[in-house]
Design a protein around this motif. Structure first.
Motif, PDB file in Angstrom:
ATOM      1  N   TYR A 172      -3.154   5.686  -0.832  1.00  0.00           N
ATOM      2  CA  TYR A 172      -3.330   5.173   0.527  1.00  0.00           C
ATOM      3  C   TYR A 172      -2.340   5.774   1.520  1.00  0.00           C
ATOM      4  CZ  TYR A 172      -6.229   1.700  -1.774  1.00  0.00           C
ATOM      5  OH  TYR A 172      -7.196   1.099  -2.502  1.00  0.00           O
ATOM      6  N   THR A 209      -1.164   4.493   5.348  1.00  0.00           N
ATOM      7  CA  THR A 209      -1.320   3.343   6.226  1.00  0.00           C
ATOM      8  C   THR A 209      -0.596   3.531   7.547  1.00  0.00           C
ATOM      9  OG1 THR A 209       0.636   2.194   5.368  1.00  0.00           O
ATOM     10  CG2 THR A 209      -1.451   1.797   4.240  1.00  0.00           C
ATOM     11  N   LEU A 213      -6.485  -6.423  -1.041  1.00  0.00           N
ATOM     12  CA  LEU A 213      -6.192  -5.252  -1.875  1.00  0.00           C
ATOM     13  C   LEU A 213      -7.366  -4.917  -2.780  1.00  0.00           C
ATOM     14  CD1 LEU A 213      -2.487  -6.047  -2.761  1.00  0.00           C
ATOM     15  CD2 LEU A 213      -3.282  -4.053  -1.491  1.00  0.00           C
ATOM     16  N   LEU A 240       0.825  -1.209   0.000  1.00  0.00           N
ATOM     17  CA  LEU A 240       0.000   0.000   0.000  1.00  0.00           C
ATOM     18  C   LEU A 240       0.861   1.262   0.000  1.00  0.00           C
ATOM     19  CD1 LEU A 240      -2.859  -0.960   2.488  1.00  0.00           C
ATOM     20  CD2 LEU A 240      -2.983  -0.793  -0.009  1.00  0.00           C
ATOM     21  N   ASP A 249       1.421   2.879  -3.293  1.00  0.00           N
ATOM     22  CA  ASP A 249       0.232   3.397  -3.974  1.00  0.00           C
ATOM     23  C   ASP A 249      -0.150   4.732  -3.332  1.00  0.00           C
ATOM     24  OD1 ASP A 249      -2.387   3.932  -4.909  1.00  0.00           O
ATOM     25  OD2 ASP A 249      -2.799   1.796  -5.158  1.00  0.00           O
TER      26      ASP A 249
END
Length: 261
Positions: free
Chosen positions: A27, A29, A238, A21, A24
């Protein structure tokens, strides 16, 4: 606008998900660890260590940090935090998915006694003193105080005082190879193996070695946890997150996908 995800970690899958993540831009996290091991395998992504203060504390944390989703990648035996995650996300209306590894199953050549609790595993060792390999984690060792007559080899990530009169601790972190596990069982003259049914490939070699050597296994089954949306693969998790977020950067999150079966 980024999509904020809290990952309840403690397994390799949690680290892998956080790493994926992080690549990307949609996102943001945070990987959370309970902090029960001193030699924590920390990731290169944002993380925290420590508890939340039960379901209420986790609910407050979710509200304060406005998380859009929670992914439970904790160990299958971390029943308390999984239960707290269900309760907290229900209170806050936060989407939750649990990554659940498939359980191990006995195969031809295995000599398993499946038990429901650690206490039952200790009783299954029998009254006669034997050489036992414990791979159950330090939180469960106290259950074997009821069977102090055995010679225990205890494998754990960190060294600790077991409280058992005839025990040695082998500090090691997986993965473990079949060759190494076979040698260990032979060199230590292990007569019985006790394992939690964690389902991970990282530690399955001990069961392969036990099968080869004809060593019986007391296999502790997973504890019950409240029902939640579940997935058996990172790819499915995902896909679920991508559906929640929407197809493009800054897009409106889509409707929550249906529960997997």
């Amino acid at each position: 606008m980024t999509f904020s995800v809290l990952i309840l970690g403690g397994t390799n899958e949690g680290r892998l998900l956080a790493k994926q993540l992080a690549s990307d831009a949609r996102y943001q996290t945070l990987l959370s660890y309970a902090g029960r091991t001193a030699s924590l395998h920390t990731p290169d992504t944002p993380f925290r260590v420590g508890g939340f203060g039960g379901a209420e504390g986790l609910a407050l944390f979710l509200r304060e940090h406005t998380f859009d989703a929670v992914v439970d990648t904790t160990h299958p035996f971390a029943a308390r935090i999984s239960a707290n995650a269900v309760a907290a996300t229900e209170r806050t209306g936060t989407p939750l998915i649990r990554l659940t590894r498939p359980s191990w199953h006995a195969l031809p050549g295995d000599y398993w006694t499946e038990v429901a609790t650690m206490e039952a595993a200790a009783d299954a060792l029998g009254p006669r003193a034997r050489r036992v390999f414990l791979t159950v984690g330090r939180q469960e060792i106290a259950a074997f105080l009821r069977a102090p007559q055995h010679d225990y080899l205890v494998r754990a990530v960190d060294p600790f005082d077991t409280g058992l009169p005839r025990a040695r601790v082998l500090a090691a972190r997986g993965p473990f190879t079949l060759e190494a596990e076979r040698k260990l069982l032979r060199d230590e003259r292990i007569e019985l193996l006790v394992s939690k049914n964690s389902g991970t490939e990282l530690t399955y070699a001990k069961l392969l070695a036990a099968r080869e050597l004809g060593i019986p296994v007391a296999m502790v089954q997973r504890p019950h946890v409240p029902a939640a949306r579940e997935s058996a693969s990172l790819a499915d998790v995902l896909a679920w997150l991508h559906t929640l977020h929407g197809p493009s950067l800054g897009g409106s999150p889509a409707q929550e996908p249906p529960a997997s079966t």
